[in-house]
Design a protein around this motif. Structure first.
Motif, short mmCIF file in Angstrom:
data_model
loop_
_atom_site.label_atom_id
_atom_site.label_comp_id
_atom_site.label_asym_id
_atom_site.label_seq_id
_atom_site.Cartn_x
_atom_site.Cartn_y
_atom_site.Cartn_z
N GLY A 150 1.10 -1.42 0.04
CA GLY A 150 -0.07 -0.12 -0.21
C GLY A 150 0.80 1.11 -0.12
O GLY A 150 0.11 2.36 0.38
N ALA A 151 1.68 0.98 -1.04
CA ALA A 151 2.72 2.36 -0.78
C ALA A 151 2.30 3.53 -2.26
O ALA A 151 2.15 3.11 -2.75
N GLN A 152 2.08 4.63 -1.59
CA GLN A 152 1.72 5.33 -2.23
C GLN A 152 2.73 6.20 -3.58
O GLN A 152 2.03 6.27 -4.68
N ASP A 153 4.01 5.47 -3.22
CA ASP A 153 5.14 5.58 -4.65
C ASP A 153 6.20 4.91 -3.96
O ASP A 153 6.47 4.69 -3.07
N VAL A 154 6.62 4.36 -5.19
CA VAL A 154 8.48 3.31 -4.38
C VAL A 154 9.51 3.90 -5.83
O VAL A 154 8.65 4.71 -6.85
N VAL A 155 10.45 3.87 -4.63
CA VAL A 155 11.99 3.57 -6.42
C VAL A 155 12.49 2.31 -7.06
O VAL A 155 12.91 1.88 -5.58
N MET A 156 12.49 2.32 -8.35
CA MET A 156 13.39 1.04 -8.22
C MET A 156 14.31 1.66 -8.39
O MET A 156 15.16 3.12 -9.60
N LEU A 157 15.79 1.21 -7.56
CA LEU A 157 16.89 1.86 -7.78
C LEU A 157 17.52 1.10 -7.59
O LEU A 157 17.82 -0.46 -6.32
N LEU A 187 9.22 14.80 -8.06
CA LEU A 187 9.58 15.22 -6.44
C LEU A 187 9.04 14.01 -5.48
O LEU A 187 9.84 13.79 -4.84
N SER A 188 7.81 13.30 -6.40
CA SER A 188 7.26 11.80 -5.49
C SER A 188 8.48 11.44 -5.67
O SER A 188 9.25 10.77 -4.56
N LYS A 189 9.41 10.46 -7.06
CA LYS A 189 10.50 10.64 -6.61
C LYS A 189 12.31 10.57 -5.34
O LYS A 189 12.50 9.99 -5.07
N LYS A 236 13.62 22.82 -7.97
CA LYS A 236 13.45 24.16 -7.35
C LYS A 236 12.76 23.66 -6.28
O LYS A 236 13.26 24.35 -5.23
N GLU A 237 11.76 23.62 -6.65
CA GLU A 237 10.82 22.72 -5.02
C GLU A 237 11.67 22.33 -4.56
O GLU A 237 11.35 22.46 -3.27
N ALA A 238 11.86 20.57 -4.62
CA ALA A 238 12.70 19.85 -4.04
C ALA A 238 13.83 20.66 -3.37
O ALA A 238 13.98 20.40 -1.77
N LEU A 267 19.24 10.29 -10.22
CA LEU A 267 17.55 10.22 -11.31
C LEU A 267 17.10 10.29 -12.88
O LEU A 267 17.64 11.02 -13.09
N ALA A 268 16.91 9.20 -12.93
CA ALA A 268 16.66 8.85 -14.69
C ALA A 268 16.05 9.36 -15.26
O ALA A 268 14.52 8.81 -14.27
#
Length: 365
Positions: A150-157, A187-189, A236-238, A267-268
């Motif tokens: 139930g994660a809102q988002d994830v990153v394949m790292l 921004l999420s990533k 900029k927001e980050a 981040l690609a």
């Protein structure tokens, strides 16, 4: 685990039964020294393990069948039987059986991860099309774990000794990539990457490079506008959110000139933009880590390798590294939690990071 002297319990899925997954597990766990750092639990069946063990006579692998996680042997490999029936294994063949039992192993290991019976999971390769069913409609492990937890988002790292590369988009057709390149997604990533580098890798002040989408990062709008209208505003927001993000950088020059060495992660924008240089430049063996989950999941950075399955040729180096990374992240998360309980220790870590911090130019030299 709260007791630092207690070895973490690491689960292993078998992957596609006709691929190299079980061979990798046998070769990796055949090194008894792994028992010094973790308690292995293999999710498969006795007969499937023995099938591949016969083709690896030089490896001395002993294990204990278990049905109760409270009775794990901390000095031996534990086999959690996911099925008892006779299963026809055909190394190198793409068939329904391989995908069916890969899913059975994955589901039971995931259930153990969710309820805390194991501390981390290392997944052997699946065939993404072959595993498709009513219970698995995902493009790979990463979206599966995102959904299950139930994660809102994830990153394949993708992580190695000298380089870490996260992906904005994973297994997405090239013609659809631009639809995912949004300020919100970037921004999420970046938030997930920043948090993971702190909690999972012990980096107090992570520095993250962001690649452009277009050739030459758009050449100030000449070869595309996404850099100017989407990526730069996201960076900029980050920064406004105290994330040390830089870019966007032209991908070819960024990797060719070794600029990635100045950053803790990159981040690609899409799969090949990140994974081709990662697999070309990584020192040692690369590991796929799912950042952003409450649980820990790693895997080797390769596939089922049907062409060599059952021939004893599979190289377990990346699989071993996936085990080491999983165990190390367990330790790093414990240290991070402990530091946050003690403000003085946390302040000391930040002061050290500030003293060691180097100035990074925001332009691609």
């Amino acid at each position: 685990m709260s007791n630092e002297l207690k070895k973490p319990v690491v689960g292993f899925t078998c992957g596609d039964l006709n691929g190299i997954g079980l061979e990798l597990i046998i070769k990796a766990l055949g090194d008894a020294r792994l028992l010094d750092i973790c308690i292995p639990v293999v999710f498969a069946s006795n007969k499937s393990i023995n099938f591949y063990r016969k083709s690896l006579p030089d490896i001395n692998l002993s294990y204990q069948p278990v049905k109760d996680f409270s009775r794990l042997n901390n000095k031996q490999i534990n086999l959690f039987s996911c099925w008892e029936e006779e299963v026809q294994i055909n190394p190198g063949q793409l068939n329904e059986t391989g995908g069916k039992y890969a899913l059975s192993s994955l589901q039971q290991a995931t259930a153990a991860l969710k309820d805390g019976s194991i501390d981390a999971i290392v997944t052997a390769p699946i065939h993404k099309k072959n595993i498709q069913s009513e219970d698995f409609r995902y493009s790979g492990h990463t979206p599966y774990f995102k959904d299950v937890f139930g994660a809102q988002d994830v990153v394949m790292l993708m992580t190695a000794e000298n380089i870490r590369v996260g992906l904005l988009t994973e297994h997405v057709p090239v013609k659809e990539i631009t639809g995912f390149v949004t300020k919100e997604n970037i921004l999420s990533k970046l938030r997930i990457l920043n948090s993971s580098l702190q909690k999972d890798f012990g980096i107090s002040k992570p520095k993250i490079a962001v690649l452009g989408l277009n050739p030459h990062a758009g050449d100030e709008g000449l070869i595309g506008t996404e850099e100017e209208t989407i990526i730069k505003p996201a960076i900029k927001e980050a920064k406004n959110q105290n994330i040390m993000a830089f870019g966007p950088y032209s991908a070819d020059a960024f990797f060719a000139r070794g600029s990635y060495e100045k950053f803790d992660a990159v981040l690609a924008m899409y799969h090949d933009q990140g994974l081709i240089p990662f697999k070309s430049l990584a020192i040692g063996e690369g590991v796929n880590y799912t950042a952003g989950l409450p649980a820990i999941r790693t895997s080797p950075d390769h596939g089922t390798a049907f062409d060599i399955a059952g021939k004893g040729k599979a190289d377990q180096s990346s699989f071993l590294e996936a085990i080491f990374v999983a165990v190390d992240i367990i330790r790093k998360r414990s240290e991070y939690a402990e530091n946050n309980k003690n403000p003085l220790r946390k302040m000391s870590a930040v002061l050290v990071a500030n003293a060691q911090d180097e100035v990074i130019k925001e332009s691609d030299e």
